[in-house]
Design a protein around this motif. Structure first.
Motif, short mmCIF file in Angstrom:
data_model
loop_
_atom_site.label_atom_id
_atom_site.label_comp_id
_atom_site.label_asym_id
_atom_site.label_seq_id
_atom_site.Cartn_x
_atom_site.Cartn_y
_atom_site.Cartn_z
N ALA A 44 0.19 -3.01 -8.77
CA ALA A 44 -0.74 -3.18 -9.90
C ALA A 44 -0.61 -4.57 -10.51
CB ALA A 44 -0.47 -2.11 -10.96
N ALA A 45 0.62 -5.05 -10.65
CA ALA A 45 0.83 -6.40 -11.19
C ALA A 45 0.24 -7.45 -10.27
CB ALA A 45 2.32 -6.65 -11.39
N PHE A 46 0.41 -7.25 -8.95
CA PHE A 46 -0.18 -8.18 -7.97
C PHE A 46 -1.70 -8.21 -8.08
CE2 PHE A 46 -2.28 -8.34 -3.78
CZ PHE A 46 -2.06 -9.67 -3.46
N LEU A 47 -2.31 -7.03 -8.23
CA LEU A 47 -3.76 -6.95 -8.35
C LEU A 47 -4.25 -7.70 -9.59
CD1 LEU A 47 -6.50 -5.87 -7.50
CD2 LEU A 47 -5.99 -3.74 -8.69
N MET A 48 -3.55 -7.55 -10.71
CA MET A 48 -3.96 -8.25 -11.93
C MET A 48 -3.85 -9.76 -11.76
SD MET A 48 -2.31 -5.75 -14.86
CE MET A 48 -3.08 -6.66 -16.21
N LEU A 49 -2.79 -10.24 -11.12
CA LEU A 49 -2.64 -11.68 -10.88
C LEU A 49 -3.73 -12.19 -9.94
CD1 LEU A 49 1.24 -11.99 -10.49
CD2 LEU A 49 -0.16 -12.83 -12.39
N LEU A 50 -4.02 -11.40 -8.91
CA LEU A 50 -5.06 -11.78 -7.96
C LEU A 50 -6.41 -11.94 -8.65
CD1 LEU A 50 -5.95 -12.11 -4.92
CD2 LEU A 50 -6.44 -9.67 -4.98
N LEU A 51 -6.76 -10.95 -9.47
CA LEU A 51 -8.04 -10.99 -10.16
C LEU A 51 -8.09 -12.14 -11.17
CD1 LEU A 51 -8.43 -7.16 -10.78
CD2 LEU A 51 -9.69 -8.54 -9.13
N ARG A 86 -16.35 -11.77 -15.25
CA ARG A 86 -17.22 -10.77 -15.86
C ARG A 86 -17.05 -9.40 -15.20
NH1 ARG A 86 -21.18 -11.78 -19.33
NH2 ARG A 86 -22.31 -9.96 -18.57
N ALA A 87 -16.97 -9.38 -13.88
CA ALA A 87 -16.77 -8.11 -13.17
C ALA A 87 -15.30 -7.75 -13.09
CB ALA A 87 -17.38 -8.18 -11.77
N ASN A 88 -14.46 -8.75 -12.82
CA ASN A 88 -13.04 -8.47 -12.57
C ASN A 88 -12.27 -8.02 -13.81
OD1 ASN A 88 -13.33 -9.06 -9.91
ND2 ASN A 88 -12.39 -11.06 -9.99
N ARG A 89 -12.80 -8.30 -15.00
CA ARG A 89 -12.09 -7.86 -16.21
C ARG A 89 -11.96 -6.34 -16.24
NH1 ARG A 89 -16.85 -8.59 -20.85
NH2 ARG A 89 -18.56 -8.05 -19.45
N TRP A 90 -12.96 -5.65 -15.66
CA TRP A 90 -12.89 -4.18 -15.65
C TRP A 90 -11.90 -3.68 -14.61
CZ3 TRP A 90 -14.49 -3.55 -20.08
CH2 TRP A 90 -15.64 -4.16 -20.58
N LEU A 91 -11.79 -4.40 -13.50
CA LEU A 91 -10.74 -4.04 -12.54
C LEU A 91 -9.36 -4.32 -13.12
CD1 LEU A 91 -11.94 -5.11 -8.97
CD2 LEU A 91 -11.70 -2.82 -9.92
N MET A 92 -9.27 -5.33 -13.99
CA MET A 92 -7.98 -5.61 -14.64
C MET A 92 -7.61 -4.49 -15.61
SD MET A 92 -8.20 -9.75 -15.22
CE MET A 92 -6.48 -9.91 -15.74
N VAL A 93 -8.61 -3.92 -16.27
CA VAL A 93 -8.34 -2.76 -17.13
C VAL A 93 -7.84 -1.60 -16.28
CG1 VAL A 93 -9.40 -1.03 -18.65
CG2 VAL A 93 -10.01 -3.44 -18.88
N PHE A 143 -3.73 3.41 -3.69
CA PHE A 143 -3.80 2.23 -4.56
C PHE A 143 -3.46 0.95 -3.78
CE2 PHE A 143 -2.20 -0.64 -7.91
CZ PHE A 143 -3.30 -0.63 -8.74
N PHE A 144 -2.48 1.07 -2.87
CA PHE A 144 -2.11 -0.08 -2.03
C PHE A 144 -3.30 -0.50 -1.16
CE2 PHE A 144 -0.64 -1.70 2.08
CZ PHE A 144 0.10 -2.81 1.66
N ARG A 145 -4.01 0.47 -0.61
CA ARG A 145 -5.18 0.17 0.22
C ARG A 145 -6.26 -0.54 -0.61
NH1 ARG A 145 -7.32 -1.89 4.48
NH2 ARG A 145 -9.40 -1.08 5.00
N MET A 146 -6.47 -0.08 -1.84
CA MET A 146 -7.44 -0.73 -2.71
C MET A 146 -7.05 -2.18 -2.98
SD MET A 146 -8.67 2.03 -5.56
CE MET A 146 -9.68 0.75 -6.29
N CYS A 147 -5.77 -2.41 -3.26
CA CYS A 147 -5.29 -3.77 -3.50
C CYS A 147 -5.52 -4.65 -2.27
CB CYS A 147 -3.81 -3.76 -3.87
SG CYS A 147 -3.44 -3.03 -5.48
N HIS A 148 -5.28 -4.08 -1.08
CA HIS A 148 -5.49 -4.84 0.15
C HIS A 148 -6.97 -5.19 0.33
CE1 HIS A 148 -5.23 -6.07 4.32
NE2 HIS A 148 -6.17 -5.20 4.63
N LEU A 149 -7.86 -4.26 0.03
CA LEU A 149 -9.29 -4.52 0.15
C LEU A 149 -9.72 -5.64 -0.80
CD1 LEU A 149 -10.71 -0.90 0.36
CD2 LEU A 149 -10.76 -2.61 2.17
N LEU A 150 -9.20 -5.60 -2.02
CA LEU A 150 -9.55 -6.62 -3.00
C LEU A 150 -8.99 -7.97 -2.61
CD1 LEU A 150 -9.00 -4.48 -6.19
CD2 LEU A 150 -11.17 -5.36 -5.38
#
Length: 408
Positions: free
Chosen positions: A20-27, A36-43, A236-243
């Protein structure tokens, strides 16, 4: 002594927290154009962080502290579904006017869970302090007010899930259909990306529902909860990989018009006014590009070709060129395919081949490989194929033919 199941659960939670932390840093590092779009993925990622933190604290902290933190953990669970819905609305170019309204539900949930905590502390202070959960569970069954509050919170979670999921699928698939009209080779990858994300988040939400049911009706469901949370971590790991592997698919356009652009747009609009039937617009949603947007992208594309050497960059990609013309990759793909009748690679290779043709004649002492790399090709073979496809001749044959004409 900590139980084995709880140790496994904590390890899963730590790994998930890192994801989750990696995803937030990536976004965060995708830049302002994607925010504009990624702020919701950060939430969504932040709510996931809290979920994993809850599993860790459940192992390490006493029941007293877990109860004190429960209102925050539970209320943030209600942020999962709205954040994904707002994300898909944003990438579909149909942003919600007042997105904060979708998170208002967190306030009554926070109040209800705080009420549960207050009742527990008021009625069962000794049991809570000493961690005697069995006595507390028995008392809860006899406390009507407490049972009503708990059932209200969980029923609200299920209602939210079943209310939002059809909307999420509808807006995402609607975007996919709409984008299909404006995408060329990217359409297959986009369809696979969206469907995997939709299936992934649906599984995640179902997993959370299962976890809630386990907590409510299973007395000793530690191992079952561990399996469920492990499944959640994998999805969740798969989602992070896709992003991570598709960071620029949904970068939102960020037009920065010059004075010349604004003047030309005013002239265009005065000559031809575009009229849209309101019922049709409501049914189909906002179109990605109108005639003025297409004209703007084409102007900026011509400017990039004439005034910069960007097309000679060997690392040039669709997202990078789209950013240069202030468009999304999808929008640029649409303009290239539908208005210029070219794919991204054909467009770039034509410009590179045109420059290479000039260099082959004007600088006959240079090698073909040197010229090929200078205009952006990674190898001589790739250059030969692209050059012959466009001119009908290999680079060496083209050079000989034109040099012979010069000598004559």
């Amino acid at each position: 002594m900590i139980e084995t199941a709880k140790i496994v659960l904590m390890v899963i939670a730590v790994v998930g927290l890192g994801q989750a932390a990696f995803l937030m840093l990536l976004l965060r590092h995708e830049g302002k154009r994607a925010f504009r779009a990624n702020r919701w993925l950060m939430v969504f990622a932040f709510a996931s962080c809290l979920s994993f933190i809850e599993d860790i604290t459940d192992v390490l902290l006493t029941p007293k502290w877990m109860l004190l933190m429960a209102p925050v953990f539970m209320s943030m669970t209600f942020a999962f579904v709205p954040s994904i819905y707002l994300y898909f609305r944003e990438i579909a170019d149909r942003p919600v006017r007042r997105p904060i309204y979708h998170f208002v539900i967190l306030i009554p949930v926070l109040a209800a869970t705080s009420g549960v905590v207050w009742i527990l502390f008021d009625q069962f202070v000794p049991e809570i302090i000493h961690g005697t959960d069995v006595e507390i569970d028995i008392a809860i069954d006899q406390h009507i007010g407490l049972s009503v509050l708990l059932m209200t919170v969980f029923i609200g979670l299920y209602i939210q899930l079943f209310a939002y999921m059809p909307k999420i699928w509808k807006v995402a698939l609607g975007y996919l259909r709409q984008a299909g009209e404006q995408l060329g080779a990217d359409q297959v990858a986009l369809r696979r990306w969206i469907l995997e994300i939709l299936i992934g988040i649906t599984i995640i939400f179902l997993i959370f529902t299962m976890t809630s049911v386990i907590d409510m009706f299973v007395k000793d469901g530690t191992w079952l909860t561990t399996v469920v949370q492990g499944s959640f971590a994998l999805v969740f790991f798969r989602m992070c990989h896709l992003l991570a592997s598709n960071p620029a698919l949904f970068v939102q356009a960020d037009w920065r018009e010059t004075d010349a652009d604004r003047a030309e747009n005013r002239t265009e609009k005065s000559v031809s006014t575009r009229v849209i039937d309101k019922d049709t617009q409501t049914e189909q949603g906002r179109q990605f590009l109108d005639d003025h947007d297409v004209a703007r992208i084409r102007r900026r594309l011509d400017k990039v070709v004439d005034e910069t050497e960007m097309l000679f960059d060997p690392l040039l990609s669709m997202p990078k060129l789209a950013a240069a013309v202030a468009a999304t990759p999808n929008q640029l793909s649409f303009v290239l395919n539908q208005h210029l009748d070219k794919s991204f690679f054909d467009f770039v290779n034509e410009r590179r081949t045109r420059e290479a043709s000039r260099l082959l004649i004007e600088e006959p002492e240079r090698t073909i490989l040197d010229i090929a790399t200078s205009v952006g090709f990674n190898s001589k073979s790739t250059f030969n194929l692209a050059f012959k496809k466009i001119t009908g001749l290999t680079p060496s044959a083209y050079r000989r033919k034109n040099l012979d004409k010069t000598d004559d």
